[in-house]
Design a protein around this motif. Structure first.
Motif, PDB file in Angstrom:
ATOM      1  N   ALA A 197     -37.164  18.280  28.661  1.00  0.00           N
ATOM      2  CA  ALA A 197     -37.445  19.408  28.216  1.00  0.00           C
ATOM      3  C   ALA A 197     -36.403  19.690  27.180  1.00  0.00           C
ATOM      4  CB  ALA A 197     -38.484  20.618  27.967  1.00  0.00           C
ATOM      5  N   LEU A 198     -35.035  19.927  28.653  1.00  0.00           N
ATOM      6  CA  LEU A 198     -33.935  20.525  27.440  1.00  0.00           C
ATOM      7  C   LEU A 198     -33.218  19.800  27.417  1.00  0.00           C
ATOM      8  CD1 LEU A 198     -32.215  21.860  31.504  1.00  0.00           C
ATOM      9  CD2 LEU A 198     -32.696  23.081  29.676  1.00  0.00           C
ATOM     10  N   LYS A 199     -33.441  18.078  27.791  1.00  0.00           N
ATOM     11  CA  LYS A 199     -32.677  16.657  27.102  1.00  0.00           C
ATOM     12  C   LYS A 199     -33.269  16.888  25.088  1.00  0.00           C
ATOM     13  CE  LYS A 199     -31.953  12.557  28.137  1.00  0.00           C
ATOM     14  NZ  LYS A 199     -32.295  11.598  28.796  1.00  0.00           N
ATOM     15  N   ALA A 200     -34.378  16.940  25.461  1.00  0.00           N
ATOM     16  CA  ALA A 200     -35.087  17.390  23.837  1.00  0.00           C
ATOM     17  C   ALA A 200     -34.264  18.347  22.803  1.00  0.00           C
ATOM     18  CB  ALA A 200     -36.356  17.384  23.839  1.00  0.00           C
ATOM     19  N   ARG A 201     -33.917  19.425  23.972  1.00  0.00           N
ATOM     20  CA  ARG A 201     -33.415  20.814  22.689  1.00  0.00           C
ATOM     21  C   ARG A 201     -32.153  19.877  22.094  1.00  0.00           C
ATOM     22  NH1 ARG A 201     -35.829  25.193  22.343  1.00  0.00           N
ATOM     23  NH2 ARG A 201     -37.063  25.718  24.770  1.00  0.00           N
ATOM     24  N   VAL A 202     -31.370  19.095  22.721  1.00  0.00           N
ATOM     25  CA  VAL A 202     -29.777  18.661  22.176  1.00  0.00           C
ATOM     26  C   VAL A 202     -30.174  17.279  22.044  1.00  0.00           C
ATOM     27  CG1 VAL A 202     -28.111  17.590  23.708  1.00  0.00           C
ATOM     28  CG2 VAL A 202     -28.809  19.283  25.166  1.00  0.00           C
ATOM     29  N   VAL A 203     -31.184  16.877  21.582  1.00  0.00           N
ATOM     30  CA  VAL A 203     -31.444  15.928  21.414  1.00  0.00           C
ATOM     31  C   VAL A 203     -31.611  16.405  19.680  1.00  0.00           C
ATOM     32  CG1 VAL A 203     -33.096  13.412  20.485  1.00  0.00           C
ATOM     33  CG2 VAL A 203     -31.883  13.996  22.643  1.00  0.00           C
ATOM     34  N   LYS A 204     -32.468  17.491  19.756  1.00  0.00           N
ATOM     35  CA  LYS A 204     -32.761  18.239  18.390  1.00  0.00           C
ATOM     36  C   LYS A 204     -31.082  18.499  17.880  1.00  0.00           C
ATOM     37  CE  LYS A 204     -36.098  21.019  16.235  1.00  0.00           C
ATOM     38  NZ  LYS A 204     -36.914  21.981  16.539  1.00  0.00           N
ATOM     39  N   GLY A 205     -30.865  19.024  18.331  1.00  0.00           N
ATOM     40  CA  GLY A 205     -29.638  19.260  17.773  1.00  0.00           C
ATOM     41  C   GLY A 205     -28.241  18.459  17.228  1.00  0.00           C
ATOM     42  N   LEU A 206     -28.029  17.270  18.273  1.00  0.00           N
ATOM     43  CA  LEU A 206     -27.343  16.138  17.959  1.00  0.00           C
ATOM     44  C   LEU A 206     -28.140  15.784  16.220  1.00  0.00           C
ATOM     45  CD1 LEU A 206     -26.688  14.507  20.907  1.00  0.00           C
ATOM     46  CD2 LEU A 206     -25.438  14.431  19.724  1.00  0.00           C
ATOM     47  N   ALA A 207     -29.485  15.264  16.061  1.00  0.00           N
ATOM     48  CA  ALA A 207     -30.038  15.451  15.180  1.00  0.00           C
ATOM     49  C   ALA A 207     -29.929  15.571  14.094  1.00  0.00           C
ATOM     50  CB  ALA A 207     -31.628  15.030  15.314  1.00  0.00           C
ATOM     51  N   LEU A 208     -29.815  17.138  14.209  1.00  0.00           N
ATOM     52  CA  LEU A 208     -29.722  18.087  13.077  1.00  0.00           C
ATOM     53  C   LEU A 208     -27.922  18.354  12.429  1.00  0.00           C
ATOM     54  CD1 LEU A 208     -30.544  21.825  14.266  1.00  0.00           C
ATOM     55  CD2 LEU A 208     -31.450  20.117  12.388  1.00  0.00           C
ATOM     56  N   ILE A 209     -27.174  17.576  13.540  1.00  0.00           N
ATOM     57  CA  ILE A 209     -26.034  17.506  12.713  1.00  0.00           C
ATOM     58  C   ILE A 209     -25.668  15.441  11.670  1.00  0.00           C
ATOM     59  CG2 ILE A 209     -23.760  16.789  13.623  1.00  0.00           C
ATOM     60  CD1 ILE A 209     -23.595  18.346  15.615  1.00  0.00           C
ATOM     61  N   GLU A 210     -26.093  14.530  12.686  1.00  0.00           N
ATOM     62  CA  GLU A 210     -25.769  13.172  12.589  1.00  0.00           C
ATOM     63  C   GLU A 210     -26.766  13.636  10.990  1.00  0.00           C
ATOM     64  OE1 GLU A 210     -27.397  11.361  15.607  1.00  0.00           O
ATOM     65  OE2 GLU A 210     -25.212  11.282  16.379  1.00  0.00           O
ATOM     66  N   VAL A 211     -27.850  14.138  10.882  1.00  0.00           N
ATOM     67  CA  VAL A 211     -28.692  14.125   9.262  1.00  0.00           C
ATOM     68  C   VAL A 211     -27.337  14.930   8.424  1.00  0.00           C
ATOM     69  CG1 VAL A 211     -30.674  14.974   7.910  1.00  0.00           C
ATOM     70  CG2 VAL A 211     -31.012  14.093   9.902  1.00  0.00           C
ATOM     71  N   GLY A 212     -26.848  16.330   8.558  1.00  0.00           N
ATOM     72  CA  GLY A 212     -25.877  16.165   8.032  1.00  0.00           C
ATOM     73  C   GLY A 212     -24.239  14.840   7.554  1.00  0.00           C
ATOM     74  N   LEU A 213     -24.271  14.223   8.611  1.00  0.00           N
ATOM     75  CA  LEU A 213     -23.324  13.011   8.774  1.00  0.00           C
ATOM     76  C   LEU A 213     -23.481  12.225   8.086  1.00  0.00           C
ATOM     77  CD1 LEU A 213     -22.079  13.500  12.469  1.00  0.00           C
ATOM     78  CD2 LEU A 213     -20.738  14.657  10.538  1.00  0.00           C
ATOM     79  N   ASP A 214     -24.943  11.539   8.378  1.00  0.00           N
ATOM     80  CA  ASP A 214     -25.301  10.827   6.833  1.00  0.00           C
ATOM     81  C   ASP A 214     -24.905  10.954   5.649  1.00  0.00           C
ATOM     82  OD1 ASP A 214     -25.312   9.707   9.452  1.00  0.00           O
ATOM     83  OD2 ASP A 214     -26.790   8.963  10.071  1.00  0.00           O
ATOM     84  N   PHE A 215     -26.095  12.029   5.351  1.00  0.00           N
ATOM     85  CA  PHE A 215     -26.467  11.987   3.919  1.00  0.00           C
ATOM     86  C   PHE A 215     -25.496  13.236   3.051  1.00  0.00           C
ATOM     87  CE2 PHE A 215     -30.452  10.733   6.369  1.00  0.00           C
ATOM     88  CZ  PHE A 215     -30.457   9.405   5.713  1.00  0.00           C
ATOM     89  N   SER A 216     -24.243  13.856   3.926  1.00  0.00           N
ATOM     90  CA  SER A 216     -24.058  14.627   2.955  1.00  0.00           C
ATOM     91  C   SER A 216     -21.899  14.295   3.453  1.00  0.00           C
ATOM     92  CB  SER A 216     -24.097  15.873   2.621  1.00  0.00           C
ATOM     93  OG  SER A 216     -23.868  16.663   3.968  1.00  0.00           O
ATOM     94  N   ASP A 217     -21.541  14.337   2.420  1.00  0.00           N
ATOM     95  CA  ASP A 217     -19.387  14.256   2.982  1.00  0.00           C
ATOM     96  C   ASP A 217     -19.481  16.331   3.307  1.00  0.00           C
ATOM     97  OD1 ASP A 217     -20.396  16.090   0.358  1.00  0.00           O
ATOM     98  OD2 ASP A 217     -18.609  14.570  -0.937  1.00  0.00           O
ATOM     99  N   GLN A 218     -20.670  17.193   3.739  1.00  0.00           N
ATOM    100  CA  GLN A 218     -20.198  18.371   3.988  1.00  0.00           C
ATOM    101  C   GLN A 218     -20.742  18.554   5.480  1.00  0.00           C
ATOM    102  OE1 GLN A 218     -21.910  21.068   0.785  1.00  0.00           O
ATOM    103  NE2 GLN A 218     -20.697  20.005  -0.594  1.00  0.00           N
ATOM    104  N   ASP A 219     -20.535  19.571   5.861  1.00  0.00           N
ATOM    105  CA  ASP A 219     -21.200  19.710   7.031  1.00  0.00           C
ATOM    106  C   ASP A 219     -22.163  20.660   6.614  1.00  0.00           C
ATOM    107  OD1 ASP A 219     -19.079  19.463   8.940  1.00  0.00           O
ATOM    108  OD2 ASP A 219     -18.483  21.399   8.727  1.00  0.00           O
ATOM    109  N   ILE A 220     -23.330  20.002   7.516  1.00  0.00           N
ATOM    110  CA  ILE A 220     -24.551  20.439   7.867  1.00  0.00           C
ATOM    111  C   ILE A 220     -24.453  21.838   6.869  1.00  0.00           C
ATOM    112  CG2 ILE A 220     -25.900  19.870   9.767  1.00  0.00           C
ATOM    113  CD1 ILE A 220     -25.867  22.036  10.906  1.00  0.00           C
ATOM    114  N   ASP A 221     -26.420  22.439   6.482  1.00  0.00           N
ATOM    115  CA  ASP A 221     -26.416  23.618   5.894  1.00  0.00           C
ATOM    116  C   ASP A 221     -26.502  24.991   6.604  1.00  0.00           C
ATOM    117  OD1 ASP A 221     -28.822  23.425   6.970  1.00  0.00           O
ATOM    118  OD2 ASP A 221     -29.533  22.340   4.748  1.00  0.00           O
ATOM    119  N   GLU A 222     -26.675  25.485   6.288  1.00  0.00           N
ATOM    120  CA  GLU A 222     -26.328  27.380   7.003  1.00  0.00           C
ATOM    121  C   GLU A 222     -27.573  27.035   7.661  1.00  0.00           C
ATOM    122  OE1 GLU A 222     -24.332  28.933   7.707  1.00  0.00           O
ATOM    123  OE2 GLU A 222     -24.799  30.545   8.776  1.00  0.00           O
ATOM    124  N   ILE A 223     -29.352  26.669   7.606  1.00  0.00           N
ATOM    125  CA  ILE A 223     -30.540  26.800   7.991  1.00  0.00           C
ATOM    126  C   ILE A 223     -30.901  26.015   9.197  1.00  0.00           C
ATOM    127  CG2 ILE A 223     -32.832  26.004   7.761  1.00  0.00           C
ATOM    128  CD1 ILE A 223     -32.953  26.981   4.786  1.00  0.00           C
TER     129      ILE A 223
END
Ligand code: GDP
Length: 452
Positions: A160-186
């Protein structure tokens, strides 16, 4: 690492008579097993059936017994496994093992079967380690914890701890893949919240270590009192054996003597200390120093007084050494007329018990009262971590989570946050056994006995 050897070992404790089990695991287990065991239906021919037959060595019957096959992957190790249960004579068991070796099996190393189970994905490393805890449990309390660990409760929490970190990484990676800016505020707030939860949960788990370790080793209960109050007699009565030398000469117990017992399902290390009194003899002084040390480490101190004699100066010396907490006062020798002025101790009724170490009167009540004073259990969801390795992995994840949160707050680039999260993920994965080096596994499994 795929095992190509078939390993063999005696799986039951050695030299205890009764029934003995020899276990074979590996690709040749059934072929070798059939040469070791002759039954009406050859081993493994009938699915999930126990066969009765003769145990063979060099083709000659040496015993009768039962044997069964677990076919891969539905066995403890995940490999084909044969277990032969015969009479527990070491001659029989060793003959079976020797014959299996002659037929091409190899001797199983310590914990080899559990290691194979881990390598084959039947257990994660936390569950495999819990098997050692189960085997080595010295009390019902440690056994319950080990059972929870072996059943995967801690593994689920770590996943479950790992899942939280993976979720965090996914949030960042979506930002990195689809925009040239950092992830949004939400997403940033969501990431911050996930990390906060992960760190808090990992801390809670890490915080169980000290308590679980103490519990596994046994809570330390130290006995103190002036010479001749009956400490050694009580020590023996509590352990149910004649460990301490009991004599009417004051000052006989010069050093600490330790014994292991269980109270209310918890392991207890009982320490009989040197009698406390004003002393000049250097050996006795050294003994008293060790008593002071034991008192400072103890979870509970039993302060013993002789209720059959009047208060004396050496009682005061003992009282002066008592810690301020976790003391249970024991009035011994209540089978004799009472002469001690108890008001000197200014006690409330619940903090003392009356006993006679000699007759056994009040001993059960003493155990109950002492067990109530044991430190409260500190676990998460019924489990506590038992190893430095777990603690280190959790702290590695905590530090990564905290520094990732710090980087987010400081507005640092998402790539830097991702690096921290990857480190946290690796640590949690290692806790479960992912990517763990062979030498670490060697050291973990070396704690096992052969045959497990
Ligand atoms: P220690 O120096 O505190 O370890 O005391 P011991 O255990 O060696 O006991 C000293 C003496 O007291 C021995 O002769 C014991 O048999 C005796 N004794 C201990 N407990 C009792 C008790 O409950 N009742 C009576 N009557 N004698 C006891």
């Amino acid at each position: 690492m795929i095992q190509t050897d078939t390993a063999v070992a005696i799986s039951t404790p050695r030299g205890e008579g009764g029934i003995g089990v020899v276990r074979l695991s590996g690709p040749e287990a059934v072929a070798i097993g059939r040469q070791l065991f002759c039954s009406q239906h050859p081993l493994g021919q009938r699915v999930r059936r126990v066969e009765y037959g003769q145990v063979l060595a060099m083709g000659q019957p040496i015993d009768k017994g039962v044997a069964w096959v677990f076919a891969a992957p539905h066995s403890y190790t995940g490999e084909d496994t044969v277990e032969i249960s015969c009479h527990g004579s070491m001659v029989v068991l060793e003959s079976v093992v020797a014959e299996a070796l002659r037929l091409g099996a190899v001797s199983a190393g310590p914990g080899e079967f559990t290691r194979r189970a881990f390598v084959n994905g039947r257990l994660d490393l936390l569950e495999a380690e819990a098997v050692i805890d189960l085997i080595q449990a010295q009390s019902k309390g440690s056994l319950d914890n080990a059972y929870g660990l072996a059943g995967g409760r801690l593994s689920q929490m770590v996943r479950a701890l790992k899942a939280r970190v993976v979720k965090g990484l996914a949030l960042i990676e979506v930002g990195l893949d689809f925009s040239d800016q950092d992830i949004d505020e939400i997403s940033r707030q969501q990431l911050r919240a996930e990390l906060g939860e992960m760190v808090a949960e990992a801390r809670n788990l890490a915080d169980t270590f000290e308590g679980t370790r103490r519990r596994q080793d046994g809570y330390l209960v130290a006995m103190i009192g002036r010479p001749n109050v009956g400490k050694s007699t009580l020590f023996n009565a509590l352990l149910g054996e004649d460990r301490a030398i009991v004599t009417p000469i004051p000052g006989t117990t010069r050093d600490r003597i330790e014994g292991l017992t269980t109270w209310s399902g918890e392991a207890i290390r009982l320490v009989d200390t040197a009698g406390i009194r004003q002393a000049d003899d250097p050996i006795e002084i050294a003994g008293i120093e060790r008593t002071t040390q034991a008192l400072s480490e103890a979870d509970i101190v039993l302060a013993i007084f002789d209720s059959s004699v009047a208060w004396c100066d050496d009682d005061r010396v003992a009282v002066d050494r008592l810690p301020s907490e976790n003391v249970l006062v024991v009035f011994n020798k209540v089978d004799l007329p009472h002469k001690l002025d108890r008001s000197k101790l200014r006690l409330d009724a619940s903090s003392s018990v009356d006993i006679s170490a000699l007759t056994g009167l009040g001993i059960d009540e003493l155990k109950r009262a002492a067990a109530q004073r044991l430190p409260p259990r500190h676990d998460v969801g019924g489990v506590g971590i038992t190893r430095q390795r777990h603690y280190d992995c959790l702290w590695c994840a905590i530090r990564s989570g905290e520094s990732a949160a710090g980087l987010i707050d400081a507005g640092e680039p998402d790539e830097c946050v991702a690096v921290e999260l990857q480190a946290g993920l690796k640590a949690l994965g290692e806790m479960l056994g992912e990517g763990v080096e062979e030498d670490v596994l060697d050291s973990i499994f070396s704690d096992f006995c052969i045959g497990k």
